[in-house]
Scaffold this motif. Sequence first.
Motif, mmCIF file in Angstrom:
data_model
loop_
_atom_site.group_PDB
_atom_site.id
_atom_site.type_symbol
_atom_site.label_atom_id
_atom_site.label_comp_id
_atom_site.label_asym_id
_atom_site.label_seq_id
_atom_site.Cartn_x
_atom_site.Cartn_y
_atom_site.Cartn_z
ATOM 1 N N MET A 157 0.840 -1.208 0.000
ATOM 2 C CA MET A 157 0.000 0.000 0.000
ATOM 3 C C MET A 157 0.867 1.247 0.000
ATOM 4 S SD MET A 157 -3.056 -1.248 2.546
ATOM 5 C CE MET A 157 -3.691 0.394 2.781
ATOM 6 N N LEU A 158 1.914 1.259 0.804
ATOM 7 C CA LEU A 158 2.820 2.413 0.843
ATOM 8 C C LEU A 158 3.527 2.601 -0.491
ATOM 9 C CD1 LEU A 158 4.365 2.046 4.401
ATOM 10 C CD2 LEU A 158 2.751 3.787 3.627
ATOM 11 N N LEU A 159 3.923 1.514 -1.110
ATOM 12 C CA LEU A 159 4.557 1.588 -2.414
ATOM 13 C C LEU A 159 3.597 2.158 -3.451
ATOM 14 C CD1 LEU A 159 6.991 0.988 -4.221
ATOM 15 C CD2 LEU A 159 6.054 -1.301 -4.567
ATOM 16 N N ALA A 160 2.351 1.719 -3.425
ATOM 17 C CA ALA A 160 1.346 2.229 -4.374
ATOM 18 C C ALA A 160 1.131 3.720 -4.182
ATOM 19 C CB ALA A 160 0.035 1.469 -4.200
ATOM 20 N N ILE A 161 1.107 4.172 -2.948
ATOM 21 C CA ILE A 161 0.934 5.607 -2.671
ATOM 22 C C ILE A 161 2.120 6.377 -3.222
ATOM 23 C CG2 ILE A 161 0.893 7.343 -0.841
ATOM 24 C CD1 ILE A 161 -0.774 5.292 0.793
ATOM 25 N N ASN A 162 3.341 5.890 -2.997
ATOM 26 C CA ASN A 162 4.526 6.579 -3.490
ATOM 27 C C ASN A 162 4.569 6.615 -5.007
ATOM 28 O OD1 ASN A 162 5.578 7.274 -1.017
ATOM 29 N ND2 ASN A 162 6.738 5.390 -0.803
ATOM 30 N N VAL A 163 4.173 5.532 -5.656
ATOM 31 C CA VAL A 163 4.158 5.508 -7.120
ATOM 32 C C VAL A 163 3.118 6.487 -7.655
ATOM 33 C CG1 VAL A 163 3.615 4.085 -9.131
ATOM 34 C CG2 VAL A 163 5.090 3.183 -7.328
ATOM 35 N N ALA A 164 1.966 6.561 -7.014
ATOM 36 C CA ALA A 164 0.900 7.455 -7.473
ATOM 37 C C ALA A 164 1.303 8.922 -7.352
ATOM 38 C CB ALA A 164 -0.371 7.203 -6.667
ATOM 39 N N GLU A 221 -3.669 15.409 -18.324
ATOM 40 C CA GLU A 221 -4.284 14.268 -17.647
ATOM 41 C C GLU A 221 -4.664 14.588 -16.203
ATOM 42 O OE1 GLU A 221 -1.258 11.284 -17.966
ATOM 43 O OE2 GLU A 221 -2.138 10.440 -19.784
ATOM 44 N N ASN A 222 -3.908 15.489 -15.566
ATOM 45 C CA ASN A 222 -4.110 15.825 -14.152
ATOM 46 C C ASN A 222 -4.017 17.329 -13.971
ATOM 47 O OD1 ASN A 222 -4.043 13.032 -12.866
ATOM 48 N ND2 ASN A 222 -2.166 13.033 -14.074
ATOM 49 N N LYS A 223 -5.111 18.009 -14.184
ATOM 50 C CA LYS A 223 -5.124 19.477 -14.177
ATOM 51 C C LYS A 223 -4.682 20.096 -12.857
ATOM 52 C CE LYS A 223 -6.914 20.109 -18.310
ATOM 53 N NZ LYS A 223 -6.270 20.741 -19.390
ATOM 54 N N GLY A 224 -4.711 19.345 -11.755
ATOM 55 C CA GLY A 224 -4.317 19.914 -10.472
ATOM 56 C C GLY A 224 -2.821 19.960 -10.254
ATOM 57 N N LEU A 225 -2.048 19.322 -11.134
ATOM 58 C CA LEU A 225 -0.601 19.300 -10.972
ATOM 59 C C LEU A 225 0.007 20.613 -11.424
ATOM 60 C CD1 LEU A 225 0.177 15.715 -12.298
ATOM 61 C CD2 LEU A 225 -0.136 16.453 -9.933
ATOM 62 N N ASP A 238 -0.639 30.095 -13.894
ATOM 63 C CA ASP A 238 -0.647 29.866 -12.448
ATOM 64 C C ASP A 238 -0.099 28.500 -12.069
ATOM 65 O OD1 ASP A 238 -1.786 32.336 -12.175
ATOM 66 O OD2 ASP A 238 -3.804 31.594 -11.783
ATOM 67 N N TYR A 239 0.009 27.596 -13.025
ATOM 68 C CA TYR A 239 0.462 26.238 -12.758
ATOM 69 C C TYR A 239 1.922 26.020 -13.157
ATOM 70 C CZ TYR A 239 -4.344 25.072 -11.772
ATOM 71 O OH TYR A 239 -5.599 25.033 -11.211
ATOM 72 N N GLY A 252 3.123 18.096 -7.178
ATOM 73 C CA GLY A 252 1.772 17.959 -6.649
ATOM 74 C C GLY A 252 0.908 19.154 -6.962
ATOM 75 N N GLU A 253 -0.243 19.184 -6.370
ATOM 76 C CA GLU A 253 -1.237 20.211 -6.664
ATOM 77 C C GLU A 253 -0.759 21.612 -6.312
ATOM 78 O OE1 GLU A 253 -5.155 19.398 -5.426
ATOM 79 O OE2 GLU A 253 -5.108 17.364 -6.192
ATOM 80 N N VAL A 254 -1.299 22.595 -7.010
ATOM 81 C CA VAL A 254 -0.981 23.992 -6.776
ATOM 82 C C VAL A 254 -1.476 24.371 -5.373
ATOM 83 C CG1 VAL A 254 -1.487 26.343 -7.506
ATOM 84 C CG2 VAL A 254 -1.112 24.579 -9.217
#
Length: 120
Positions: free
Chosen positions: A18-25, A62-66, A97-98, A117-119
């Motif tokens: 689970m920790l590995l999956a979080i780090n990869v994500a 793909e990830n507008k919050g990045l 702004d990003y 990560g997110e702004v």
Amino acid sequence: MLIDRNSMMKKLLVVCLMLLAINVAHAEELWVISGEQWDRPRTGALVSKIKIIAAAVHRFDENKGLRLEINHPGGEEGSLWAYELRSWLIALGVPSDYIELLPGGVSQDLLHIQIKGEVQ
């Protein structure tokens, strides 16, 4: 009280996965542009075909919050290079702004584009 080692090892393995999956994500991505790659006449069509820039814009789409960080050599030349790249990224659809420009920490002939990560 007896401890079932197999059960304990299975639980530990699940937690580690689970920790590995979080780090990869949440892994950061880094692209490097050399002065040689950039030192060509530029048009919108050509800039959008530079694989590194296309990959960064695609990942952002793909990830507008990045956000994108551009780490550039300090000084006037490095700043001009970073601002020009920033302008092209904006023209390709990344909101200003990003995008964050960070001087220093890279070789004189390199720019780093990093997905973060997110702004804030």
